[in-house]
Design an enzyme around this catalytic site. Structure first.
Site, PDB file in Angstrom:
ATOM      1  N   PRO A 123     -56.344 -18.537  26.712  1.00  0.00           N
ATOM      2  CA  PRO A 123     -57.100 -17.888  27.486  1.00  0.00           C
ATOM      3  C   PRO A 123     -57.892 -18.464  26.628  1.00  0.00           C
ATOM      4  CG  PRO A 123     -55.692 -16.109  26.973  1.00  0.00           C
ATOM      5  CD  PRO A 123     -55.114 -16.926  26.615  1.00  0.00           C
ATOM      6  N   GLU A 124     -59.383 -19.235  27.690  1.00  0.00           N
ATOM      7  CA  GLU A 124     -60.545 -19.588  26.860  1.00  0.00           C
ATOM      8  C   GLU A 124     -61.435 -18.750  28.112  1.00  0.00           C
ATOM      9  OE1 GLU A 124     -61.922 -23.207  26.232  1.00  0.00           O
ATOM     10  OE2 GLU A 124     -60.079 -23.812  25.919  1.00  0.00           O
ATOM     11  N   HIS A 145     -42.825  -8.576  24.641  1.00  0.00           N
ATOM     12  CA  HIS A 145     -44.236  -8.088  24.702  1.00  0.00           C
ATOM     13  C   HIS A 145     -45.469  -7.563  25.443  1.00  0.00           C
ATOM     14  CE1 HIS A 145     -42.353 -11.227  21.357  1.00  0.00           C
ATOM     15  NE2 HIS A 145     -42.607 -12.346  22.221  1.00  0.00           N
ATOM     16  N   ARG A 167     -47.917 -14.106  20.602  1.00  0.00           N
ATOM     17  CA  ARG A 167     -48.340 -13.879  19.604  1.00  0.00           C
ATOM     18  C   ARG A 167     -49.082 -13.027  18.966  1.00  0.00           C
ATOM     19  NH1 ARG A 167     -49.358 -20.199  20.209  1.00  0.00           N
ATOM     20  NH2 ARG A 167     -47.507 -20.579  22.066  1.00  0.00           N
ATOM     21  N   ARG A 211     -77.981 -30.039  10.687  1.00  0.00           N
ATOM     22  CA  ARG A 211     -75.955 -29.511  10.353  1.00  0.00           C
ATOM     23  C   ARG A 211     -75.344 -30.687  10.700  1.00  0.00           C
ATOM     24  NH1 ARG A 211     -74.303 -24.231  12.083  1.00  0.00           N
ATOM     25  NH2 ARG A 211     -73.188 -24.646  11.915  1.00  0.00           N
TER      26      ARG A 211
END
Length: 273
Positions: A2-3, A93, A112, A154
């Site tokens: 999932p993003e 799960h 996970r 940066r």
DNA sequence: AGTATCTCCTGCGTGC
DNA sequence: TGCACGCAGGAGATAC
């Protein structure tokens, strides 16, 4: 995985089924997530009403009174809505069930266990996981000017920089690769050396790629209930992610695959400079 | 403060 | 068919 688009799709999918409803029971089968689920969570939320379903970055927020249930799907997590689901068969799960007063079940599944289910009493911005987050990529606060000024000095590669949740939330590995391809920027280029003009293009590409993915996810996920709960990941055709060695869709040259900050990075050496 | 590395975990693909 | 292995990755923790 999932993003942000998948999380937003999930938010939109579950919202009509849980908003305004009372939590009858919380059933936790596995407490060992990214952080253990508090033993007190059941007593904290049972009997209370879900006032709103919100999102901050990749965190889903179920607002309950002046507090929030913070849910992160991690790498492999998903939520699904099961109408009248108190007797629905369990899959491996399926760690948590939020049983609502009308017997709708909001079921959390995460093989996970990189995700989390946490309680925050009080303003959400006060929570350590939320407090340090950068702007939402689809908000006006995420701008080329902001990104450009934050990046000065940066040395980190631009890809690593835009994946830093303190810089901007919700740009994971897939969309970082994709946005950099559309912007024609080499992912290894030092963040501090990119011009404002290039940041303008990049912010635009990030917004577009995320917005498009949300649109696609929304259409793929017409029926959030009863399905396997998997939003339309990868529903949009990917330009570079997962295509190392394959021809660039713009110039046909084989795409290069490297590792940047332990993450698989794919780009076109001709189109991205 | 910025940067790099390690870590959590399971499922899947690969090679023998 | 089965096993060992490497890899996938969000993001906090840790060490410079």
């Amino acid at each position: 995985m999932p993003e942000l688009p998948e999380v937003e799709t999930t938010r939109r999918g579950i919202e009509p089924h849980v908003e305004g409803k009372r939590i009858a029971r919380l059933v936790v089968r596995e407490r060992r997530l990214r952080w253990p689920i508090s033993a007190a969570l059941e007593s904290l939320i049972e009997g209370r009403e879900i006032d709103a379903v919100e999102r901050r970055g990749k965190y889903l927020l179920l607002r309950i009174g002046s507090g929030n249930l913070i849910i992160h799907l991690g790498m492999s997590g998903s939520l699904r809505v099961i109408p009248d689901g108190t007797t629905a068969a369990l899959k491996r799960h399926d760690h948590v069930d939020l049983v609502l007063a009308d017997n709708t079940v909001l079921r959390y599944h995460d093989p996970r266990r990189f995700g989390c289910v946490l309680w925050q009493d009080g303003p959400i911005d006060a929570h350590p996981l939320i407090a340090s987050l950068g702007p939402e990529p689809l908000s006006a606060a995420f701008s080329a000017q902001q990104l450009h000024s934050r990046s000065r000095g940066r040395k980190a590669p631009i890809k690593t920089f835009i994946m830093d949740s303190k810089v901007v939330v919700g740009v994971g590995n897939i969309y970082a690769n994709e946005a950099l391809f559309f912007a024609g920027i080499n992912p290894q280029r030092a963040a501090g050396k990119l011009s404002l003009a290039r940041y303008a293009l990049l912010t635009d590409c990030i917004k577009r790629v995320l917005a498009r993915a949300i649109e696609v996810g929304g259409t793929t996920l017409r029926d959030f209930t009863g399905s396997d709960g998997q939003p339309g990941y990868f529903a949009q055709s990917l330009q570079v992610y997962g295509r190392g060695g394959e021809p660039c869709k713009q110039c046909a040259k084989p795409l290069k695959e490297i590792r940047l900050g332990q993450r698989s990075t794919v780009y076109c050496t001709a189109c991205q400079r």
